[in-house]
Design an enzyme around this catalytic site. Sequence first.
Site, PDB file in Angstrom:
ATOM      1  N   ASP A  10       0.838  -1.191   0.000  1.00 29.06           N
ATOM      2  CA  ASP A  10       0.000   0.000   0.000  1.00 29.06           C
ATOM      3  C   ASP A  10       0.873   1.241   0.000  1.00 29.06           C
ATOM      4  O   ASP A  10       2.037   1.204   0.452  1.00 29.06           O
ATOM      5  CB  ASP A  10      -0.896   0.023   1.247  1.00 29.06           C
ATOM      6  CG  ASP A  10      -2.066  -0.940   1.137  1.00 29.06           C
ATOM      7  OD1 ASP A  10      -2.472  -1.241  -0.002  1.00 29.06           O
ATOM      8  OD2 ASP A  10      -2.559  -1.380   2.193  1.00 29.06           O
ATOM      9  N   GLU A  15      23.867   4.425  -0.523  1.00 29.77           N
ATOM     10  CA  GLU A  15      24.318   4.370   0.852  1.00 29.77           C
ATOM     11  C   GLU A  15      23.471   5.280   1.714  1.00 29.77           C
ATOM     12  O   GLU A  15      22.864   6.224   1.206  1.00 29.77           O
ATOM     13  CB  GLU A  15      25.806   4.746   0.961  1.00 29.77           C
ATOM     14  CG  GLU A  15      26.145   6.149   0.488  1.00 29.77           C
ATOM     15  CD  GLU A  15      27.604   6.478   0.725  1.00 29.77           C
ATOM     16  OE1 GLU A  15      28.133   6.141   1.794  1.00 29.77           O
ATOM     17  OE2 GLU A  15      28.207   7.081  -0.159  1.00 29.77           O
ATOM     18  N   CYS A  59      18.588 -13.033  -6.558  1.00 30.73           N
ATOM     19  CA  CYS A  59      17.574 -13.848  -5.884  1.00 30.73           C
ATOM     20  C   CYS A  59      18.164 -14.909  -4.964  1.00 30.73           C
ATOM     21  O   CYS A  59      17.419 -15.600  -4.256  1.00 30.73           O
ATOM     22  CB  CYS A  59      16.657 -14.502  -6.918  1.00 30.73           C
ATOM     23  SG  CYS A  59      15.635 -13.311  -7.820  1.00 30.73           S
TER      24      CYS A  59
END
Length: 350
Positions: A72, A113, A139
């Site tokens: 959201d 950073e 991943c």
Amino acid sequence: MRHGNEQGLHLAGNATFRHTNTALLSVSSVEAPRIVSSWDFDQRLASTLKRLKFPPRLLERVAGITHRRWWDAGTSFDDAAIEAGAKAMAEAGVEATDVGLLINTSVTRRNLEPSVAVKIHHRLGLTSSAMNFDLANACLGFVNGLILAATMIDSGQIKYAVIVNGEDARATQEATLARLQRPETTREDFTREFATLTLGSGAAAAVLGPADAHPGGHRLVGGVMRAGTEHHELCVGGVDGMVTDAKGLLDGGLQLVVEAWHEAQPEWDWATMDRYVTHQVSNAHTQAIIKAIDLDPTRVPITFPYWGNVGPASLPMTLAAEAQSLTSGDRVLCMGVGSGLNTGMVEIVW
């Protein structure tokens, strides 16, 4: 000077490894609340799909993904990672003062950073003596985080570790959808960016600790790692989008997984595991792995149809979902693949 392999020596490299005293104490996930269907994407891309003569319901047909989730407005990926981390710590019964290491494995980030880990470290109330940093490996990051944390626990350097991940696919997908709606978009452009539409948002966290202090924990036994970095240009992503050679990525990733699987077999017997928790990419990717190494498909849980590819969070989210049906003594093989390419397999005894 001759290299070791030229001298006929066996170089282990990223071969098998074992953990001696580390247990998974908890694994948790947080689902993003907004459901975005592949049909929604089809509607937004209707004119492009028609002009390029692609069939309807392309994402469902090709990837097997019916929907994915977005956060959201006002919820950030690192807030979700914090929520997952706090949940995992509570489930493990581990206090913030006992944590010696926090690893954030998120691909998503707002800036170069400081690290994403610093905000999470602060919000979780960890002490200044707790190390914290980002570990980025596409991943495969969460699996790498588990292995690194377990190694440090085994060595006695730390007692407890928290590994977190939060991913937000919305901005990247919105930018990609806008780009693909342009009248100059070609079939090649669409194909190169198709994988971006399979992504999803979510968060996950795990807590590791010493097995001898937690006999009811789930032992990290060990596993195998393997690199295929000659494929480092097959999938390149950024904030605005991701360009993928889907076939090359599937072929290269499958070859790497098969090689790692066979490399591990002299030491590991993974043919009859109770669960094979894989990185969730698509139907084609999952079925190819099942067929290539002859897995029992009933023991391979599937979450990509309704979560999409949630990057490094997809494997721990799937493991968290499966945890309710696992019983003591069950053997679980976590199998991850990350762009680059890298693969890792870690066995956990429940």
